[in-house]
Design an enzyme around this catalytic site. Structure first.
Site, PDB file in Angstrom:
ATOM      1  N   LYS A   1      16.402  22.155 -10.948  1.00 34.06           N
ATOM      2  CA  LYS A   1      15.722  20.881 -11.245  1.00 34.06           C
ATOM      3  C   LYS A   1      16.599  19.863 -11.965  1.00 34.06           C
ATOM      4  O   LYS A   1      17.393  20.209 -12.824  1.00 34.06           O
ATOM      5  CB  LYS A   1      14.483  21.136 -12.128  1.00 34.06           C
ATOM      6  CG  LYS A   1      13.340  21.827 -11.424  1.00 34.06           C
ATOM      7  CD  LYS A   1      12.757  21.040 -10.268  1.00 34.06           C
ATOM      8  CE  LYS A   1      11.911  19.864 -10.718  1.00 34.06           C
ATOM      9  NZ  LYS A   1      10.724  20.275 -11.436  1.00 34.06           N
ATOM     10  N   SER A   6      15.194  22.047 -16.039  1.00 37.30           N
ATOM     11  CA  SER A   6      14.007  22.832 -16.346  1.00 37.30           C
ATOM     12  C   SER A   6      14.458  24.131 -16.996  1.00 37.30           C
ATOM     13  O   SER A   6      15.524  24.662 -16.679  1.00 37.30           O
ATOM     14  CB  SER A   6      13.261  23.131 -15.045  1.00 37.30           C
ATOM     15  OG  SER A   6      12.473  24.275 -15.190  1.00 37.30           O
ATOM     16  N   HIS A  32       0.835  -1.223   0.000  1.00 41.53           N
ATOM     17  CA  HIS A  32       0.000   0.000   0.000  1.00 41.53           C
ATOM     18  C   HIS A  32       0.863   1.263   0.000  1.00 41.53           C
ATOM     19  O   HIS A  32       0.429   2.309   0.478  1.00 41.53           O
ATOM     20  CB  HIS A  32      -0.965   0.031   1.194  1.00 41.53           C
ATOM     21  CG  HIS A  32      -1.684  -1.262   1.417  1.00 41.53           C
ATOM     22  ND1 HIS A  32      -2.887  -1.546   0.800  1.00 41.53           N
ATOM     23  CD2 HIS A  32      -1.349  -2.360   2.130  1.00 41.53           C
ATOM     24  CE1 HIS A  32      -3.271  -2.765   1.156  1.00 41.53           C
ATOM     25  NE2 HIS A  32      -2.351  -3.287   1.963  1.00 41.53           N
ATOM     26  N   GLU A  43      10.132   8.671 -16.865  1.00 45.04           N
ATOM     27  CA  GLU A  43       8.801   9.260 -17.072  1.00 45.04           C
ATOM     28  C   GLU A  43       8.287   8.968 -18.481  1.00 45.04           C
ATOM     29  O   GLU A  43       7.131   8.595 -18.680  1.00 45.04           O
ATOM     30  CB  GLU A  43       8.854  10.776 -16.855  1.00 45.04           C
ATOM     31  CG  GLU A  43       9.015  11.166 -15.402  1.00 45.04           C
ATOM     32  CD  GLU A  43       9.171  12.677 -15.254  1.00 45.04           C
ATOM     33  OE1 GLU A  43       8.154  13.344 -15.111  1.00 45.04           O
ATOM     34  OE2 GLU A  43      10.316  13.177 -15.297  1.00 45.04           O
TER      35      GLU A  43
END
Ligand code: ARG
Length: 463
Positions: free
Chosen positions: A290, A284, A163, A297
């Site tokens: 970043k 970024s 979980h 992804e």
């Protein structure tokens, strides 16, 4: 008009009295995407021609000319010099026309006892077989990278989750081996798909077979097929193997996507378990600090397009009456893209996994969050004679006290622990330590470092 007509209906012009429009030509043509079948088309044609000569349907001279012509065409294609023409609709007609230009009538005899229907079915099967072998290699390389990391981290402690809540400590090696299991299943699935794909459609001709005295077994042998398709109608129309293959790619992408999700989570500074090499990340344009895990992804995102291709192929087939229908031309782009996506992804991942930097200390301290050794304490009490349910209750009370005082179970003193059960002795600290917890799970499939090592050995031995 006549000239335009003969151009645009090149393969069958005698039957038609008007040309197709440019739009219809583009709509029905496939040469822009099926030209990647060219090497397999040539391979199939060579085997077919050899058989035609063997049974006496063409002469030895015809065969020689065909072999020479096809070899030249192969070289032209490889060198990027071949002139592909939409006027000739698809890869098959383009190659046949060029062959005839090169060698004359022998080129026109090649299509004896054959149709584009059994020809294309053969080409795709050859392509699928070849691509399965490439995927096998790529899966093998990724598994090797995972096994190397698992080896280095056979003892590295991390929290195991259910979980997405800290559940029990596990070793990172064990966690990575879970993915090795998935990719091993992908290998066996592909091998199984390969068996069904590896039979020869040629000889089915358009749909009913052919009246020429052909030798299908001979062609099958030349092309390395295990046998021939046993029903001509099925031979030209079956695309089950393409669907199975795409399903294999879809499952590979499922596994990749699950792994990606973990890598992304593990790399977020809030978790901080790992760092990925810079070459798999980007920055970024606005936030200078970043470092984004773009590759995982994108891989997670690309799984969706492969699932889409699987759905496209299933839908393509569901309404088709026997035998060949032009619908089948739509099988190629989904098939090719599913394979390209899976192959690129696997290859990138092998390299990326090899470069994962593990932050062992962060992983280890995260394993203490959430009382991950609570089950070990319960098991300890059971081994001292307490029924499991009572042990569960005693530990639940200990955890509650721990939550109240902000302490892990291993931080309680012996006397503090004995409040929850008189059965607790000084040996309890062995099981409350995360290292003790993982070491105790030493059976086949367990997380203990010695089990991780023997699993790595098993995988490396290929068993
Ligand atoms: N380009 C076609 C395909 O991909 C080849 C077979 C065409 N056969 C036909 N009867 N039109 O399926």
């Amino acid at each position: 008009m006549t000239e335009q007509f003969s151009k645009k209906n090149e393969g069958w012009s005698g039957r038609f009295s008007e040309p197709v429009s440019a739009l219809v030509q583009r709509y029905t043509g496939s040469v822009f995407f099926d030209q990647r079948l060219a090497v397999f088309d040539i391979q199939g044609s060579l085997a077919h021609a050899e058989m035609l000569a063997h049974v006496g349907l063409i002469t030895a001279q015809d065969l020689q000319d065909i072999e020479r012509g096809l070899e030249q065409i192969r070289e032209e294609i490889q060198a990027g010099q071949f002139q592909w023409s939409l006027d000739l609709e698809d890869v098959h007609l383009n190659i046949e026309k060029r062959l005839t230009d090169l060698i004359g009538d022998a080129g026109k005899r090649l299509h004896t006892a054959r149709s584009r229907n059994d020809q294309v079915a053969t080409d795709i099967r050859l392509w699928v077989r070849h691509t399965i072998d490439e995927l096998h290699q790529a899966l093998g390389a990724l598994k090797t990278a995972l096994l190397d990391q698992a080896d280095q981290h056979a003892e590295t402690i991390m929290p195991g989750f259910t979980h997405l809540q800290v559940a029990q400590p596990v070793t990172l090696g064990h966690h990575l081996l879970a993915y090795v299991e998935m990719f091993s299943r992908d290998e066996t699935r592909l091998a199984d798909c390969r068996r069904r794909a590896n039979v020869l459609p040629l000889g089915a001709a358009a749909l009913a077979g052919t009246s020429y005295p052909i030798d299908r077994a001979r062609v099958a042998k030349t092309l390395g097929f295990d046998g021939v398709c046993q029903n001509s109608l099925d031979a030209v129309s079956d695309r089950d193997f393409a669907i199975e293959f795409t399903a294999c790619c879809a499952l590979i992408m499922t596994h990749i996507s699950r792994f990606s999700e973990e890598l992304i989570l593990w790399m977020t500074p809030r978790v901080g378990f790992i760092d990925l090499a810079d070459r798999f990340c980007t920055g970024s344009s606005i936030m200078p600090q970043k470092k984004n895990p773009d590759v995982p992804e994108l891989a997670r995102g690309k799984s969706g397009r492969v699932y889409g291709h699987l759905m496209a192929l299933l839908t393509l087939m569901k309404g088709q009456p026997l035998a060949y229908n032009k619908d089948n031309q739509e099988d190629k782009e989904p098939l090719f893209d599913a394979a390209d996506t899976a192959l690129d992804t696997l290859r990138i991942f092998a390299d990326m996994v090899a470069g994962i930097q593990v932050k062992k200390d962060v992983m280890r301290s995260a394993a203490f969050e959430g009382y991950s050794t609570a089950t070990d304490l319960a098991d300890y009490l059971v081994k001292k004679g307490l029924p499991f349910r009572d042990a569960h209750e005693a530990v639940a009370r200990a955890v509650k006290a721990g939550v109240g005082s902000g302490k892990d179970l291993s931080e309680f003193s012996l006397t503090e622990l004995q409040v929850f059960s008189a059965l607790i002795g000084p040996d309890v600290f062995d099981v409350l330590r995360v290292e003790g917890s993982v070491a105790a799970r030493s059976h086949i499939g367990g997380t203990a470092p010695d089990q991780v090592r023997s699993q790595i050995q098993r995988h490396r031995n290929g068993s």
